[in-house]
Design a protein around this motif. Structure first.
Motif, mmCIF file in Angstrom:
data_model
loop_
_atom_site.group_PDB
_atom_site.id
_atom_site.type_symbol
_atom_site.label_atom_id
_atom_site.label_comp_id
_atom_site.label_asym_id
_atom_site.label_seq_id
_atom_site.Cartn_x
_atom_site.Cartn_y
_atom_site.Cartn_z
ATOM 1 N N ILE A 162 0.943 -1.160 0.139
ATOM 2 C CA ILE A 162 -0.146 -0.130 0.124
ATOM 3 C C ILE A 162 0.948 1.314 0.156
ATOM 4 C CG2 ILE A 162 -1.828 1.410 1.323
ATOM 5 C CD1 ILE A 162 -2.692 -1.488 2.269
ATOM 6 N N SER A 163 0.717 2.078 -0.823
ATOM 7 C CA SER A 163 1.483 3.462 -1.117
ATOM 8 C C SER A 163 1.038 4.341 -0.057
ATOM 9 C CB SER A 163 1.477 3.925 -2.537
ATOM 10 O OG SER A 163 1.642 2.828 -3.676
ATOM 11 N N GLU A 164 1.798 5.619 -0.270
ATOM 12 C CA GLU A 164 1.409 6.998 0.357
ATOM 13 C C GLU A 164 0.309 7.605 -0.391
ATOM 14 O OE1 GLU A 164 2.266 7.584 3.458
ATOM 15 O OE2 GLU A 164 3.240 5.458 3.491
ATOM 16 N N PRO A 165 -0.365 8.468 0.033
ATOM 17 C CA PRO A 165 -1.221 9.447 -0.613
ATOM 18 C C PRO A 165 -0.645 10.239 -1.821
ATOM 19 C CG PRO A 165 -1.636 9.487 1.678
ATOM 20 C CD PRO A 165 -0.355 8.803 1.327
ATOM 21 N N LYS A 166 -1.368 10.699 -2.947
ATOM 22 C CA LYS A 166 -0.720 11.476 -3.957
ATOM 23 C C LYS A 166 -1.039 12.977 -3.520
ATOM 24 C CE LYS A 166 -2.457 9.258 -7.369
ATOM 25 N NZ LYS A 166 -2.806 8.984 -8.564
ATOM 26 N N ASN A 167 -0.259 13.740 -4.217
ATOM 27 C CA ASN A 167 -0.373 14.990 -3.816
ATOM 28 C C ASN A 167 -0.979 16.013 -4.877
ATOM 29 O OD1 ASN A 167 0.732 15.252 -1.189
ATOM 30 N ND2 ASN A 167 2.781 15.339 -2.262
ATOM 31 N N ARG A 168 -1.162 15.225 -5.968
ATOM 32 C CA ARG A 168 -1.647 16.061 -7.120
ATOM 33 C C ARG A 168 -2.438 15.008 -8.164
ATOM 34 N NH1 ARG A 168 0.747 19.976 -9.064
ATOM 35 N NH2 ARG A 168 0.301 19.900 -11.141
ATOM 36 N N LYS A 169 -3.410 15.327 -9.001
ATOM 37 C CA LYS A 169 -3.965 14.618 -10.251
ATOM 38 C C LYS A 169 -2.869 14.258 -11.141
ATOM 39 C CE LYS A 169 -7.974 16.165 -11.546
ATOM 40 N NZ LYS A 169 -9.005 17.109 -11.914
ATOM 41 N N GLY A 170 -3.333 13.106 -11.571
ATOM 42 C CA GLY A 170 -2.672 12.791 -13.151
ATOM 43 C C GLY A 170 -3.346 13.654 -14.240
ATOM 44 N N ASN A 171 -2.832 13.197 -15.487
ATOM 45 C CA ASN A 171 -3.543 13.889 -16.511
ATOM 46 C C ASN A 171 -4.273 13.032 -17.349
ATOM 47 O OD1 ASN A 171 -1.503 12.459 -17.748
ATOM 48 N ND2 ASN A 171 -0.225 14.186 -18.485
ATOM 49 N N TYR A 172 -4.460 11.874 -16.734
ATOM 50 C CA TYR A 172 -5.347 11.131 -17.620
ATOM 51 C C TYR A 172 -6.316 10.163 -16.902
ATOM 52 C CZ TYR A 172 -1.715 7.645 -16.830
ATOM 53 O OH TYR A 172 -0.848 6.831 -16.296
ATOM 54 N N PHE A 173 -7.387 9.504 -17.280
ATOM 55 C CA PHE A 173 -8.145 8.569 -16.697
ATOM 56 C C PHE A 173 -7.604 7.365 -17.101
ATOM 57 C CE2 PHE A 173 -11.817 11.597 -16.629
ATOM 58 C CZ PHE A 173 -11.569 12.048 -15.329
ATOM 59 N N VAL A 174 -7.771 6.150 -16.472
ATOM 60 C CA VAL A 174 -7.496 4.765 -16.778
ATOM 61 C C VAL A 174 -8.501 3.665 -16.572
ATOM 62 C CG1 VAL A 174 -6.167 4.166 -14.566
ATOM 63 C CG2 VAL A 174 -5.485 2.935 -16.796
ATOM 64 N N TYR A 175 -8.646 2.873 -17.504
ATOM 65 C CA TYR A 175 -9.553 1.825 -17.434
ATOM 66 C C TYR A 175 -8.489 0.416 -17.517
ATOM 67 C CZ TYR A 175 -12.585 -1.930 -18.853
ATOM 68 O OH TYR A 175 -13.200 -3.442 -18.718
ATOM 69 N N VAL A 176 -8.714 -0.342 -16.657
ATOM 70 C CA VAL A 176 -8.075 -1.862 -16.690
ATOM 71 C C VAL A 176 -9.029 -2.746 -16.416
ATOM 72 C CG1 VAL A 176 -6.290 -3.026 -15.406
ATOM 73 C CG2 VAL A 176 -6.018 -0.458 -15.456
ATOM 74 N N GLY A 177 -9.150 -3.812 -17.493
ATOM 75 C CA GLY A 177 -9.837 -4.885 -17.399
ATOM 76 C C GLY A 177 -10.233 -5.404 -18.804
ATOM 77 N N ARG A 178 -11.122 -6.422 -18.717
ATOM 78 C CA ARG A 178 -11.463 -7.158 -19.949
ATOM 79 C C ARG A 178 -12.390 -6.232 -20.879
ATOM 80 N NH1 ARG A 178 -12.233 -11.821 -22.582
ATOM 81 N NH2 ARG A 178 -14.133 -12.622 -23.244
ATOM 82 N N LEU A 179 -12.076 -6.348 -22.118
ATOM 83 C CA LEU A 179 -12.989 -5.346 -23.090
ATOM 84 C C LEU A 179 -14.044 -6.366 -23.699
ATOM 85 C CD1 LEU A 179 -10.043 -3.742 -25.370
ATOM 86 C CD2 LEU A 179 -11.156 -2.969 -22.840
ATOM 87 N N SER A 180 -15.041 -6.261 -22.843
ATOM 88 C CA SER A 180 -16.401 -7.042 -23.094
ATOM 89 C C SER A 180 -17.605 -6.290 -22.623
ATOM 90 C CB SER A 180 -16.399 -8.532 -22.337
ATOM 91 O OG SER A 180 -15.897 -8.268 -21.159
ATOM 92 N N TYR A 181 -18.640 -6.890 -23.304
ATOM 93 C CA TYR A 181 -19.947 -5.854 -22.970
ATOM 94 C C TYR A 181 -20.340 -5.654 -21.538
ATOM 95 C CZ TYR A 181 -24.861 -4.890 -22.928
ATOM 96 O OH TYR A 181 -26.217 -4.080 -22.777
ATOM 97 N N GLU A 182 -20.171 -6.768 -20.692
ATOM 98 C CA GLU A 182 -20.721 -6.500 -19.227
ATOM 99 C C GLU A 182 -19.834 -5.651 -18.360
ATOM 100 O OE1 GLU A 182 -17.631 -9.917 -19.436
ATOM 101 O OE2 GLU A 182 -19.427 -9.161 -20.779
ATOM 102 N N LYS A 183 -18.845 -5.312 -18.996
ATOM 103 C CA LYS A 183 -17.843 -4.534 -18.085
ATOM 104 C C LYS A 183 -18.087 -3.026 -18.359
ATOM 105 C CE LYS A 183 -14.859 -7.550 -16.470
ATOM 106 N NZ LYS A 183 -14.770 -7.590 -14.725
#
Length: 237
Positions: A54-75
């Motif tokens: 478990i990391s430490e908290p971040k102080n600032r936002k990143g510059n993108y969103f991320v999706y991690v997972g299977r590329l299927s309809y139910e997701k």
């Protein structure tokens, strides 16, 4: 076949009578089983999955969103791609493979990139450097590891309010929730996330880390699991 198997287990060889304790990794799953078979209530406990680091908290936002997972309809990935069309200046990185890959590439707006399958430290970097990870599932998720891994890295999660996802995200505190399959609801949440300043984002990251430490710590998980095993053994004797 599944129906026949269910009847066999119910009337001929009900496993619940021969098992001392069931461990559910989400309150949602435990509740669903109890609704179908009340005997689960006195023979079950709930214990989340864990993550080793478990990391430490971040102080600032990143510059993108991320999706991690299977590329299927139910997701719910199609709902996410449709919502992202309204935010051309915000990037979405999609990590994973699946049957919808080619279809999604044709539909995706220019601000969406497909990064392919990633794992290990490379995957962690993608998640850590993002502002939010998004879990838009439209079916019942149990205890998604993608939520656990993201929060353990201090990256808040935007998740659909279905299955076991809502119990992991404190809405507007450690992330955001939206109505599953609802593009308008997701658009509103994405807009909030994009306009969140670094001060409030830091608080959200801290809340995500705190929740992870209290619920996903490997040491706490081990202690609870050993205690559970011991109490079950002692009860039998």
């Amino acid at each position: 076949m599944l129906c026949l198997d269910s009847y066999f287990r119910k009337y001929t060889f009900p496993p619940i009578k021969y098992i001392d304790k069931f461990i559910f990794v989400s309150k949602f799953s435990q509740l669903k089983h109890t609704q179908i078979q009340p005997l689960y209530k006195d023979k079950s406990v709930q214990l989340y999955n864990f993550t080793p680091n478990i990391s430490e908290p971040k102080n600032r936002k990143g510059n993108y969103f991320v999706y991690v997972g299977r590329l299927s309809y139910e997701k719910g990935i199609e709902t996410l791609i449709s919502a992202m069309e309204y935010f051309p200046n915000t990037q979405l990185k999609i990590i994973g493979n699946g049957p919808l890959l080619n279809t999604l590439k044709q539909k995706a707006s220019p601000n969406i990139t497909f990064e392919g399958f990633k794992e290990g430290e490379e995957l962690k970097k993608y998640i850590y450097n993002s502002s939010f990870s998004i879990i838009p599932s439209e079916w019942y998720e149990n205890n998604p590891l993608s939520v656990i891994e993201s929060m353990a890295l201090g990256t808040p999660v935007i998740g659909s309010n279905i299955g076991g996802i809502p119990e992991l995200i404190h809405d507007s505190i450690s992330g955001y929730l939206f109505r599953a399959g609802d593009i308008q609801s997701l658009k509103q949440i994405l807009n909030k996330a994009i306009n969140l300043d670094n001060k409030d984002y830091s608080k959200m990251s801290q809340a995500a880390i705190l929740f992870a430490k209290r619920n996903f710590s490997s040491n706490l998980h081990y202690q609870k699991l050993i205690s559970l095993y011991q109490s079950t053994i002692n009860f039998k004797h």
